[in-house]
Design a protein around this motif. Structure first.
Motif, mmCIF file in Angstrom:
data_model
loop_
_atom_site.group_PDB
_atom_site.id
_atom_site.type_symbol
_atom_site.label_atom_id
_atom_site.label_comp_id
_atom_site.label_asym_id
_atom_site.label_seq_id
_atom_site.Cartn_x
_atom_site.Cartn_y
_atom_site.Cartn_z
ATOM 1 N N UNK A 87 0.962 -1.253 0.067
ATOM 2 C CA UNK A 87 -0.028 -0.134 -0.146
ATOM 3 C C UNK A 87 0.961 1.329 -0.122
ATOM 4 N N UNK A 88 2.010 1.220 0.711
ATOM 5 C CA UNK A 88 2.877 2.609 0.725
ATOM 6 C C UNK A 88 3.430 2.858 -0.488
ATOM 7 N N UNK A 89 4.117 1.705 -1.356
ATOM 8 C CA UNK A 89 4.562 2.117 -2.843
ATOM 9 C C UNK A 89 3.454 2.579 -3.807
ATOM 10 N N UNK A 90 2.336 1.715 -3.817
ATOM 11 C CA UNK A 90 0.980 2.235 -4.539
ATOM 12 C C UNK A 90 0.693 3.616 -4.296
ATOM 13 N N UNK A 91 0.824 4.055 -2.970
ATOM 14 C CA UNK A 91 0.380 5.361 -2.714
ATOM 15 C C UNK A 91 1.240 6.402 -3.484
ATOM 16 N N UNK A 92 2.572 6.369 -3.610
ATOM 17 C CA UNK A 92 3.495 7.006 -4.155
ATOM 18 C C UNK A 92 3.210 7.143 -5.504
ATOM 19 N N UNK A 93 2.693 6.284 -6.200
ATOM 20 C CA UNK A 93 2.445 6.088 -7.599
ATOM 21 C C UNK A 93 0.974 6.890 -7.953
ATOM 22 N N UNK A 94 -0.057 6.903 -7.039
ATOM 23 C CA UNK A 94 -1.443 7.405 -7.227
ATOM 24 C C UNK A 94 -1.457 8.895 -6.850
ATOM 25 N N UNK A 95 -0.690 9.394 -5.875
ATOM 26 C CA UNK A 95 -0.793 10.568 -5.218
ATOM 27 C C UNK A 95 -0.577 11.828 -6.480
ATOM 28 N N UNK A 96 -1.442 12.534 -6.350
ATOM 29 C CA UNK A 96 -1.233 14.017 -7.319
ATOM 30 C C UNK A 96 -0.214 14.634 -6.917
ATOM 31 N N UNK A 97 0.287 15.566 -7.724
ATOM 32 C CA UNK A 97 1.463 16.491 -7.428
ATOM 33 C C UNK A 97 1.254 17.317 -6.062
ATOM 34 N N UNK A 98 2.363 17.427 -5.254
ATOM 35 C CA UNK A 98 2.282 18.104 -4.005
ATOM 36 C C UNK A 98 1.208 17.181 -3.028
ATOM 37 N N UNK A 99 1.146 15.737 -3.115
ATOM 38 C CA UNK A 99 0.443 15.161 -2.291
ATOM 39 C C UNK A 99 1.090 14.501 -1.129
ATOM 40 N N UNK A 100 0.756 13.909 -0.301
ATOM 41 C CA UNK A 100 1.212 13.435 1.055
ATOM 42 C C UNK A 100 1.020 12.204 1.270
ATOM 43 N N UNK A 101 1.757 11.242 1.573
ATOM 44 C CA UNK A 101 1.921 9.833 2.186
ATOM 45 C C UNK A 101 1.961 10.127 3.498
ATOM 46 N N UNK A 102 0.987 9.887 4.469
ATOM 47 C CA UNK A 102 1.218 9.594 5.803
ATOM 48 C C UNK A 102 1.130 8.068 6.183
ATOM 49 N N UNK A 103 2.182 7.854 6.703
ATOM 50 C CA UNK A 103 2.654 6.417 7.218
ATOM 51 C C UNK A 103 2.157 6.239 8.746
ATOM 52 N N UNK A 104 1.270 5.308 8.710
ATOM 53 C CA UNK A 104 0.570 4.957 10.184
ATOM 54 C C UNK A 104 0.809 3.443 10.405
ATOM 55 N N UNK A 105 0.272 2.810 9.480
ATOM 56 C CA UNK A 105 0.406 1.133 9.742
ATOM 57 C C UNK A 105 1.796 0.623 9.795
ATOM 58 N N UNK A 106 2.048 -0.557 10.450
ATOM 59 C CA UNK A 106 3.781 -0.803 10.771
ATOM 60 C C UNK A 106 3.799 -2.236 10.275
ATOM 61 N N UNK A 107 3.219 -2.534 8.879
ATOM 62 C CA UNK A 107 3.896 -3.992 8.662
ATOM 63 C C UNK A 107 5.346 -4.410 8.680
ATOM 64 N N UNK A 108 5.508 -5.559 8.760
ATOM 65 C CA UNK A 108 6.971 -5.922 9.342
ATOM 66 C C UNK A 108 7.858 -5.781 8.113
ATOM 67 N N UNK A 109 9.011 -5.675 8.292
ATOM 68 C CA UNK A 109 10.019 -5.649 7.335
ATOM 69 C C UNK A 109 9.626 -4.929 5.952
ATOM 70 N N UNK A 110 9.081 -3.934 6.257
ATOM 71 C CA UNK A 110 8.633 -3.022 4.971
ATOM 72 C C UNK A 110 9.349 -1.759 4.879
ATOM 73 N N UNK A 111 9.802 -1.738 3.391
ATOM 74 C CA UNK A 111 10.578 -0.310 3.255
ATOM 75 C C UNK A 111 9.853 0.344 2.147
ATOM 76 N N UNK A 112 9.792 1.793 2.102
ATOM 77 C CA UNK A 112 9.090 2.588 0.994
ATOM 78 C C UNK A 112 10.298 2.852 -0.124
ATOM 79 N N UNK A 113 9.941 2.508 -1.114
ATOM 80 C CA UNK A 113 10.978 2.573 -2.363
ATOM 81 C C UNK A 113 10.250 3.824 -2.898
ATOM 82 N N UNK A 114 10.810 4.911 -2.759
ATOM 83 C CA UNK A 114 10.367 6.141 -3.639
ATOM 84 C C UNK A 114 11.300 6.438 -4.437
ATOM 85 N N UNK A 115 10.715 6.580 -5.832
ATOM 86 C CA UNK A 115 11.727 7.129 -6.876
ATOM 87 C C UNK A 115 12.191 8.491 -6.713
ATOM 88 N N UNK A 116 13.370 8.798 -6.603
ATOM 89 C CA UNK A 116 13.698 10.243 -6.136
ATOM 90 C C UNK A 116 13.175 11.148 -7.292
#
Length: 358
Positions: free
Chosen positions: A262-291
């Motif tokens: 869900x984290x990486x999907x969000x970075x794909x569907x957010x509009x410009x200037x959008x905000x991803x707010x991380x709350x849930x804590x799935x184990x061993x999960x990393x956010x892979x953001x294309x710089x």
């Protein structure tokens, strides 16, 4: 002064992943044993949070105290106040015990209202014994007054789940009329996030699966429901979220789900200037953001921990006004081990609240 027993019931584990025992002769701290600043609370109801399960399993980087009485969504009444305590609380007041048990209130974090990241912070049901007991010692300055008329069983889950998602919405950089996606919208955190977002005037898109979740979220005011199983193809979920949010995606995504995708999907569907707010804590999960695209779209990635003392007051006020109501099932305190088993199997809808007295 209320009659306070020498011993009462508490649910305890002696080591992580060890047996959970119901101790009916757990020592109750007496009024003359309270230190200045401490308050004895007769806990009437206590919510059960996934954090409590993590504490029992000991799967976080820093282990909890052991033995431990867990719990951090306690609602009850003040029965004694330590000598020398400066507080506006009085015996009989309804109060809430939260995850954040205490902080110094003097460091930079505390002065800026970020008490949860105080280096001296203490946590209920983790570094300190919490609310899975009939009588709990708490710190007066971090107890939250519960509004008159709000049932304590309703207040209990607001003290963690409610405050957590309310804080996340405040961190989302949104305003009334904006689109916000809530991933895991039908869960214990998500169903409350939908209600807070709706009450604030956001246009809510709930992501979950199943006809029951769709019906539930509609009853809570969600504008749109996206079933992730119906859009499971390559990029299909991302395109559907963009489509229902004006063709360009939501202004914010609040991730309460236990799934890391869900984290990486969000970075794909957010509009410009959008905000991803991380709350849930799935184990061993990393956010892979294309710089490149994170910069090009001016996206924000925000980690949102629990709310502060004022956030808790505000979150309870929404509930007191009938704008937010957690979906709860009330069970006896002695059922805690069974609740944990159901949590691990994904069999808990909404929140379980334990009744501490028969």
């Amino acid at each position: 002064m209320s009659q306070i027993p020498e011993a009462a019931t508490a649910v305890v584990f002696d080591k992580c992943n060890g047996p959970i025992r119901v101790d009916k002769s757990h020592k109750v701290v007496q009024p003359n044993e309270l230190a200045p600043g401490e308050v004895l609370v007769r806990v009437e109801y206590t919510g059960v949070c996934h954090t409590d399960l993590h504490a029992h399993k000991g799967d976080w980087p820093v282990p909890p105290k052991q033995p431990l009485v867990g719990g951090h969504e306690g609602a009850g009444r003040v029965v004694a106040i330590g000598n020398g305590t400066t507080t506006t609380l009085k015996e009989g007041d309804a109060v809430g015990i939260k995850w954040l048990a205490d902080s110094c209130l003097n460091c930079e974090n505390c002065r800026e209202g970020q008490e949860a990241t105080c280096p001296l912070a203490e946590t209920s049901g983790y570094s300190k014994d919490g609310s899975f007991q009939q009588y709990a010692v708490s710190f007066a300055r971090h107890l939250t007054p519960i509004p008159e008329g709000l049932p304590l069983e309703i207040a209990a889950p607001i003290l963690c789940a409610g405050v957590t998602v309310y804080k996340a919405i405040k961190q989302s950089n949104t305003k009334p009329g904006d689109f916000v996606v809530i991933s895991g919208a039908g869960g214990g955190l998500g169903h409350l996030a939908v209600q807070y977002a709706t009450a604030i005037g956001l246009r809510v898109v709930g992501i979950d699966t199943g006809a029951d979740k769709k019906k539930l979220l509609a009853s809570y005011g969600a504008d749109i429901f996206v079933d992730f199983k119906e859009h499971s193809g390559d990029g299909a979920l991302i395109e559907e979220v963009k489509r229902v949010c004006g063709g360009v995606g939501p202004h914010a995504a609040i991730i309460t789900s236990a799934g890391g995708a869900a984290y990486n999907d969000a970075l794909e569907y957010l509009r410009p200037h959008g905000t991803l707010v991380a709350v849930g804590l799935p184990p061993d999960t990393y956010i892979k953001a294309n710089v490149f695209f994170t910069v090009f779209k001016a996206l924000r990635i925000v980690g949102s921990y629990v709310g502060n003392r004022q956030d808790a007051v505000e979150a309870l006020d929404f509930a007191a006004r009938g704008l937010v109501k957690p979906m709860i099932v009330v069970e006896p305190l002695a059922n805690l081990a069974s609740v944990y088993e159901r949590m691990e199997k994904g069999q808990v809808a909404g929140r379980i609240v334990l009744k501490c007295f028969d």
